[in-house]
Every structure is written in structure tokens, then in C-alpha cells.
Design a protein around this motif. Structure first.
Motif, PDB file in Angstrom:
ATOM      1  N   MET A   1      17.320 -13.284  22.752  1.00  0.00           N
ATOM      2  CA  MET A   1      16.915 -13.826  21.458  1.00  0.00           C
ATOM      3  C   MET A   1      17.046 -12.742  20.382  1.00  0.00           C
ATOM      4  O   MET A   1      16.686 -11.590  20.588  1.00  0.00           O
ATOM      5  N   ALA A   2      17.588 -13.098  19.255  1.00  0.00           N
ATOM      6  CA  ALA A   2      17.790 -12.122  18.179  1.00  0.00           C
ATOM      7  C   ALA A   2      16.438 -11.696  17.610  1.00  0.00           C
ATOM      8  O   ALA A   2      15.473 -12.443  17.592  1.00  0.00           O
ATOM      9  N   ASP A   3      16.398 -10.417  17.150  1.00  0.00           N
ATOM     10  CA  ASP A   3      15.164  -9.912  16.549  1.00  0.00           C
ATOM     11  C   ASP A   3      14.870 -10.654  15.254  1.00  0.00           C
ATOM     12  O   ASP A   3      15.768 -11.020  14.498  1.00  0.00           O
ATOM     13  N   VAL A   4      13.575 -10.878  15.022  1.00  0.00           N
ATOM     14  CA  VAL A   4      13.171 -11.496  13.760  1.00  0.00           C
ATOM     15  C   VAL A   4      13.456 -10.494  12.642  1.00  0.00           C
ATOM     16  O   VAL A   4      13.117  -9.319  12.722  1.00  0.00           O
ATOM     17  N   LYS A   5      14.111 -10.968  11.609  1.00  0.00           N
ATOM     18  CA  LYS A   5      14.474 -10.076  10.512  1.00  0.00           C
ATOM     19  C   LYS A   5      13.219  -9.603   9.786  1.00  0.00           C
ATOM     20  O   LYS A   5      12.358 -10.398   9.422  1.00  0.00           O
ATOM     21  N   ARG A   6      13.133  -8.272   9.613  1.00  0.00           N
ATOM     22  CA  ARG A   6      11.961  -7.704   8.953  1.00  0.00           C
ATOM     23  C   ARG A   6      12.046  -7.897   7.443  1.00  0.00           C
ATOM     24  O   ARG A   6      13.119  -7.870   6.856  1.00  0.00           O
ATOM     25  N   LYS A   7      10.880  -8.040   6.837  1.00  0.00           N
ATOM     26  CA  LYS A   7      10.821  -8.106   5.382  1.00  0.00           C
ATOM     27  C   LYS A   7      11.182  -6.741   4.802  1.00  0.00           C
ATOM     28  O   LYS A   7      10.790  -5.697   5.361  1.00  0.00           O
ATOM     29  N   PRO A   8      11.885  -6.700   3.685  1.00  0.00           N
ATOM     30  CA  PRO A   8      12.150  -5.424   3.022  1.00  0.00           C
ATOM     31  C   PRO A   8      10.831  -4.755   2.624  1.00  0.00           C
ATOM     32  O   PRO A   8       9.863  -5.426   2.255  1.00  0.00           O
ATOM     33  N   LEU A   9      10.817  -3.415   2.684  1.00  0.00           N
ATOM     34  CA  LEU A   9       9.599  -2.664   2.367  1.00  0.00           C
ATOM     35  C   LEU A   9       9.151  -2.935   0.933  1.00  0.00           C
ATOM     36  O   LEU A   9       7.956  -3.084   0.658  1.00  0.00           O
ATOM     37  N   GLY A  10      10.122  -3.019   0.020  1.00  0.00           N
ATOM     38  CA  GLY A  10       9.776  -3.276  -1.378  1.00  0.00           C
ATOM     39  C   GLY A  10       9.049  -4.587  -1.556  1.00  0.00           C
ATOM     40  O   GLY A  10       8.090  -4.692  -2.332  1.00  0.00           O
ATOM     41  N   GLN A  11       9.490  -5.607  -0.807  1.00  0.00           N
ATOM     42  CA  GLN A  11       8.852  -6.919  -0.899  1.00  0.00           C
ATOM     43  C   GLN A  11       7.407  -6.849  -0.401  1.00  0.00           C
ATOM     44  O   GLN A  11       6.498  -7.448  -0.987  1.00  0.00           O
ATOM     45  N   ILE A  12       7.195  -6.091   0.699  1.00  0.00           N
ATOM     46  CA  ILE A  12       5.838  -5.960   1.237  1.00  0.00           C
ATOM     47  C   ILE A  12       4.938  -5.257   0.217  1.00  0.00           C
ATOM     48  O   ILE A  12       3.794  -5.667  -0.027  1.00  0.00           O
ATOM     49  N   LEU A  13       5.431  -4.186  -0.388  1.00  0.00           N
ATOM     50  CA  LEU A  13       4.649  -3.460  -1.392  1.00  0.00           C
ATOM     51  C   LEU A  13       4.335  -4.350  -2.595  1.00  0.00           C
ATOM     52  O   LEU A  13       3.261  -4.271  -3.190  1.00  0.00           O
ATOM     53  N   LYS A  14       5.298  -5.222  -2.931  1.00  0.00           N
ATOM     54  CA  LYS A  14       5.082  -6.147  -4.044  1.00  0.00           C
ATOM     55  C   LYS A  14       3.994  -7.158  -3.696  1.00  0.00           C
ATOM     56  O   LYS A  14       3.110  -7.460  -4.505  1.00  0.00           O
ATOM     57  N   GLU A  15       4.026  -7.684  -2.419  1.00  0.00           N
ATOM     58  CA  GLU A  15       3.007  -8.635  -1.979  1.00  0.00           C
ATOM     59  C   GLU A  15       1.621  -7.997  -1.945  1.00  0.00           C
ATOM     60  O   GLU A  15       0.607  -8.667  -2.114  1.00  0.00           O
ATOM     61  N   MET A  16       1.618  -6.672  -1.697  1.00  0.00           N
ATOM     62  CA  MET A  16       0.343  -5.935  -1.693  1.00  0.00           C
ATOM     63  C   MET A  16      -0.106  -5.606  -3.118  1.00  0.00           C
ATOM     64  O   MET A  16      -1.143  -4.972  -3.314  1.00  0.00           O
ATOM     65  N   LYS A  17       0.723  -6.019  -4.116  1.00  0.00           N
ATOM     66  CA  LYS A  17       0.434  -5.814  -5.539  1.00  0.00           C
ATOM     67  C   LYS A  17       0.341  -4.325  -5.891  1.00  0.00           C
ATOM     68  O   LYS A  17      -0.471  -3.903  -6.724  1.00  0.00           O
ATOM     69  N   LEU A  18       1.203  -3.551  -5.226  1.00  0.00           N
ATOM     70  CA  LEU A  18       1.247  -2.113  -5.492  1.00  0.00           C
ATOM     71  C   LEU A  18       2.394  -1.749  -6.428  1.00  0.00           C
ATOM     72  O   LEU A  18       2.355  -0.705  -7.093  1.00  0.00           O
ATOM     73  N   VAL A  19       3.448  -2.573  -6.447  1.00  0.00           N
ATOM     74  CA  VAL A  19       4.580  -2.325  -7.341  1.00  0.00           C
ATOM     75  C   VAL A  19       5.009  -3.637  -7.986  1.00  0.00           C
ATOM     76  O   VAL A  19       4.690  -4.727  -7.495  1.00  0.00           O
ATOM     77  N   THR A  20       5.769  -3.501  -9.057  1.00  0.00           N
ATOM     78  CA  THR A  20       6.308  -4.689  -9.733  1.00  0.00           C
ATOM     79  C   THR A  20       7.777  -4.855  -9.371  1.00  0.00           C
ATOM     80  O   THR A  20       8.408  -3.926  -8.823  1.00  0.00           O
ATOM     81  N   GLU A  21       8.332  -5.986  -9.695  1.00  0.00           N
ATOM     82  CA  GLU A  21       9.742  -6.252  -9.413  1.00  0.00           C
ATOM     83  C   GLU A  21      10.643  -5.260 -10.139  1.00  0.00           C
ATOM     84  O   GLU A  21      11.635  -4.772  -9.584  1.00  0.00           O
TER      85      GLU A  21
END
Length: 573
Positions: A1-21
Motif C-alpha cells: 500500500m502506498a504511503d499516505v501523502k504527508r501535509k506540507p510543513l507550511g500548511q501545518i504551521l498555517k493550521e496552527m495559526k503560526l504563519v500566514t499564507e
């Protein structure tokens, strides 16, 4: 089974409300232009901290993220980690699942720390990500006011279980039993307590000593030995066996001396433990030399030298050639002084090579060679090879014989700056020692630029320092009268929590510096006595070890007792 594609680090930091787009796009543009990882770029831009990136990386790797402020951790889980381990490694136990202890930490990618924790906690560990500030608050919440003593560690040990470790030093024990002893939970816990507290208290050595009726554990702190509550005697062999396992030594062999080393990462600091095992009539004596790189400042300004002495020593170490000697007994700080000198003059334009026994600390940009006499890798043989490596500056750990001395002198005569040590009582004695080795006096006068003798004395704890009036008997020991110390102040340490009730905290150097000038060269050529050399050197301004110590006493840095213990007067020598 193929590995689940990881979220980009930037997207995770954005979801954590630490950085803006827009900040992410700025970082991506830099990445496209210059390369590098997105997390490091965002840190360099000042948008996030390394700790915040670690938390995001943990999320990206699928690690559990623990909001420590929102969970209530049961006491039985907290008890799995001692206060000393929690505060040293900045971790909090959260839960036990599937036989694994879940540990919340700010840097779950510190593999070395995780390895240490598996050893210290005797558990399978699964790291979880948390915020460093939250970890600190949780440690304060769950461990506030808790202290841990050797008695606490040992009181939980089952007496019947301890009896299983009771073997005589002469008894033949099955290798399986030795391995089982070394891996037992009580042994692991007690050893982790001893190691952590020794490192915390800045001990230089830890002694595990078997006797007929007891097994002692002692720490050497600031040059003095202090005994901790002795563990049950049956645990002695098990503790030694555990140390041998960690040092990759032969645990089945109990009749010969062995040497090894253990590397630990304690609280983010690299700590090397040099292990020495010596068989005795009551079992194996084990001594660990603690080399805590965070505890050693290789800075000449912090060695305790007086301003005029420091200025003179610096002129020696910045010469283009010649020999600079540092002398004193074992444990007087000679190696630290020489390392500090090398650290100061180390630069990309000079090649520095050392030959040492052992190599105690890594110096960046310096080639360091370990002596192995058993393989004929001696100081002399190393030094010959070093001279073929086109060095500018050479450090020889110790001049022990004529052969090494002659090669060091030859190196100096051919344009090299050479540092080395001797074991003599004071600076003038070093000249006599070289002549006793049959070094020609004219070679000494042609190469030796200066000699520093030194001792280490304990410093008075500044938190409990108090003034007192010395008695006439004390002054008599210093060869002084009350009139000689008029207006001078004397201090001692009362003992407080900061210095473990000892009254001393840390050590400092007291030194004497012998400058080899033309008049002294004449005396050396005549093979004059040590006392003659000392007399002329003092007339020319050399401050003796005793005189240097007395100045430190007047400065309120150390006590009369320390100076009397570490130095002798000219008449006593």
C-alpha cells in the motif's frame, strides 16, 4: 500500500495559526532561489521558533500532539519518571499504551536523549510532541516541591529481590545471571540516580568501591570526595556489571583491569564517562571520570589568573616558536589551561596537532591523536609522525622521558610552538626535572620560553560567604604577623543549599610563572640547584604559588585552609 501523502510543513504551521499564507509564499520563494528546508527558512525570517517547527514536524510525522495544559495525568504515571529525570530532560510522562510509556517533550527528534531515557527509565518509550513552555508548566505542576534522595530510590527495592544479587567476589557466576543482574530495574534506577546527581552536582569522578562489609559510592566535587548513602552491598556487583555493559566491556571477566567509555546526552549536554575497572580482593572497583563538555569553559579569562599573570602567559602562547610548559600534580588543571590556550590561538591559518593520553575534549579544527602505549603509539612515536604532518603548533600531553623531550626540543628549534606538561611541585623544579632526564642545558635555554606551575583551590560559596578574624596560629602557618594583614579581610563559607552545605562552590587556579631570561639561562647552563633558580626568579618578581594563594585569600575568593593544603613555603619545599 502506498504511503499516505504527508501535509506540507507550511500548511501545518498555517493550521496552527503560526504563519500566514504570504509568509509561506515568501519562504517558498527563498527556497526556490537558494535551496534549504522550509522550516529553517521560516525560523531565519523570524516568523516561527525552532520549538514551533519541532511541534509541526511531529504532527507531520504522525506523532501524537499533547496539550499538557488540558490533560490531567494520573499519579501512577507521574511516578514512572523521577523528578530528577523529568527536570533534566524536560519531559513529562503522559500515559502507558500497548506497553509503551508516552513521553511528552518539546524535541521528540532528539534520538540520543530518547536512547538515554530508555536506559534510565527501563521502559519502551514513544515520544509525543508538546510545547516547551507547556512542558515546563507541567513539570512545575506535577513535580513541584518533590525531591529525590538515594534513600527514596532504595526504599522501594524489594529485600528478597536484592538477596538474589548476593554473590561473593570469588564465586563463579553464569554469564546469563550477570546479564540478568545488570539489566534489573533496581540496578538501572539506582545507577541513573547516581549518574544524574553526579552530573548535576558537577562531580569530576564517581567511585564505586567494594569493601568487606559494604559497597560505597562517592563523588569527587571540586577536588574533595563526598560519600552518598551506601547502596545494599549485594547490588555492588550488579551496579559494576551494568556500568561494564554500558561501556561495552567484558562482563564475564572479573580478574583483570579494564577501561572503556560511555557517552550520554544529559539535558541537551554531551557527557563522556571514562570508565576504569580494577579488580580488588572484595570485587571490582569502578571509577567514572565525568567529562561534561558544558561544564568546562576553555577560556583563559575564566581560569582565575590575575591580570598581570594572564598578560604574561598570553605573550608566551602567541610566540611563533619555543616551548611553553605547564606543571603541577595530577588534577591541578594543566590540561584545561593548555586546551584554553589552544582554543585562544586556534585559527584557520595555523595547523594544530595534539598527542594526548587520553584525548579529553574535542577541539574544532584541531587534529587530536590518542596515545596507545600497548600498540607502541607512545608520545615520542606520535611526535615523530606529527612533525611529518606540517604542523605549526603542537601539544604533547606530557614529557615523560628523554626521547619525548628531545623531539619536542627539535620541533621547537625547527620553528614550531610546542606546549606540554610536567609533573613537578613548582616552576623552578621543572628545569631540574629536564636536566635529570639528561636533557642538555643548552637545549633548555634555547627553547623553553616560560613555565607555569599551578594548583586548584576551592572557591568560597558567594551565597554564604562570611567575614572572620583569623587567629594568630593561622597567621603563623602563613608565616605572617597581625601587622602584615592589617586592613585585609578573611572569609569562609558558612554552608548553604546552593553549595550543598559545604561552604565551597567551584575551583580556581593559583599559579606561578617563571620567565626564562638571560640570567636564568646562565644558571641553567651551570646546572644550578632548584633553590638557586627560585631565589633569582623571586628577586626578578616571580610570585610563588603560596603568594598567589594568599592574594586569592585577600580577594575573598578562597580560604587560608585551601591555600595551606595546596601549597608549601620555600622553607618547607
Amino acid at each position: 500500500m502506498a504511503d499516505v501523502k504527508r501535509k506540507p510543513l507550511g500548511q501545518i504551521l498555517k493550521e496552527m495559526k503560526l504563519v500566514t499564507e504570504s509568509q509561506i509564499q515568501e519562504a517558498l520563494a527563498i527556497q526556490k532561489q537558494r535551496g534549504g528546508v522550509i522550516g529553517r527558512i521560516l525560523v531565519n525570517l523570524g516568523y516561527v521558533s525552532e520549538i514551533e517547527v519541532n511541534v509541526a514536524l511531529g504532527k507531520q510525522a504522525g506523532m501524537e500532539v499533547v496539550e499538557l495544559d488540558d490533560v490531567d495525568i494520573p499519579p501512577e504515571i507521574i511516578e514512572r519518571v523521577s523528578p530528577s529525570v523529568a527536570s533534566t530532560y524536560r519531559i513529562v510522562p503522559v500515559a502507558v499504551r500497548n506497553g509503551k510509556l508516552i513521553i511528552a517533550m518539546a524535541d521528540p527528534f532528539n534520538v540520543k536523549a530518547l536512547d538515554d531515557l530508555r536506559f534510565l527509565l527501563d521502559s519502551n518509550i514513544e515520544p509525543a510532541v508538546s510545547n516547551e513552555a507547556a512542558v515546563g508548566r507541567a513539570i512545575e505542576k506535577y513535580y513541584s516541591g518533590q525531591t529525590e534522595s538515594a534513600e527514596d530510590v532504595m526504599k522501594d527495592m524489594d529485600e528478597s529481590a536484592i538477596a538474589d544479587f548476593d554473590f561473593s567476589a570469588d564465586e563463579v557466576i553464569d554469564i546469563e545471571n550477570i546479564e540478568k543482574m545488570a539489566d534489573a530495574a533496581p540496578v538501572r534506577r539506582l545507577l541513573s540516580y547516581v549518574l544524574l546527581h553526579a552530573i548535576r552536582d558537577k562531580a569530576s569522578d564517581i567511585h564505586f568501591e567494594p569493601f568487606e562489609d559494604e559497597f560505597k559510592v562517592r563523588y569527587r566535587i571540586d577536588g574533595a570526595l563526598y560519600e552518598m548513602v551506601p547502596p545494599p552491598k549485594p547490588l555492588g556487583m550488579a551496579l559494576t556489571s551494568r556500568i561494564k555493559v554500558l561501556a561495552s566491556l567484558n562482563i564475564a571477566e572479573r580478574r583483570i583491569a579494564q577501561d572503556g567509555r560511555i557517552d550520554l546526552n544529559v539535558g541537551g549536554n554531551q557527557v563522556d564517562l571514562r570508565v576504569s575497572i580494577l579488580p580488588t580482593i572484595y570485587g571490582e572497583s569502578c571509577v567514572l571520570r565525568v567529562l561534561d563538555r558544558s561544564n568546562v569553559s576553555l577560556d583563559l579569562d575564566r581560569l582565575g589568573l590575575r591580570e598581570d599573570d594572564l598578560k604574561l602567559f598570553r605573550t608566551w602562547i602567541h610566540k611563533s616558536n619555543g616551548i611553553v610548559l605547564v606543571t603541577g600534580p595530577t588534577g591541578s588543571g594543566k590540561t584545561t589551561t593548555l586546551y584554553s590556550a589552544l582554543n585562544e590561538i586556534n585559527n584557520p591559518t595555523d595547523k594544530i596537532i595534539t598527542t594526548e593520553d587520553p584525548v579529553e575534549y574535542d577541539l574544532e579544527g584541531v587534529i587530536q591523536v590518542q596515545v596507545h602505549p600497548e600498540y607502541d603509539v607512545t608520545f615520542a612515536n606520535c611526535l615523530r609522525a606529527i612533525l611529518r604532518q606540517d604542523p605549526d603548533i603542537i601539544l604533547v600531553g606530557e614529557i615523560r622521558d628523554l626521547e619525548t623531550a628531545e623531539i619536542a626540543i627539535q620541533a621547537s628549534l625547527t620553528g614550531h610552538l610546542v606546549f606540554s606538561t610536567l609533573h613537578t611541585n613548582d616552576a623552578p623544579s621543572a628545569i631540574t626535572r629536564l636536566i635529570d632526564m639528561n636533557v642538555e642545558p643548552y637545549l633548555i635555554t634555547a627553547t623553553v620560553e616560560g613555565i607555569q606551575a599551578q594548583r586548584l583551590v576551592r572557591k568560597i560559596c558567594l551565597h554564604c560567604r562570611a567575614e572572620y578574624e583569623p587567629s594568630e596560629d593561622v597567621l603563623a602557618e602563613l608565616r605572617m604577623k597581625p601587622a602584615d594583614v592589617k586592613g585585609k579581610k578573611f572569609y569562609f563559607g558558612r554552608g548553604c543549599e546552593y553549595c550543598n552545605k559545604i561552604g565551597y562552590k567551584g575551583r580556581m587556579g593559583i599559579i606561578e610563572l617563571l620567565v626564562i631570561d638571560d640570567e636564568l639561562r646562565e644558571l641553567i647552563m651551570q646546572k644550578a640547584s632548584t633553590s638557586s633558580i627560585r631565589q633569582v626568579a623571586r628577586r626578578k618578581g616571580m610570585r610563588t604559588l603560596r603568594e598567589s594563594g594568599i592574594l586569592a585569600v585577600f580577594d575573598g575568593m578562597t580560604t587560608v585552609e585551601e591555600v595551606l593544603k595546596e601549597t608549601v613555603t620555600e622553607e618547607e619545599d
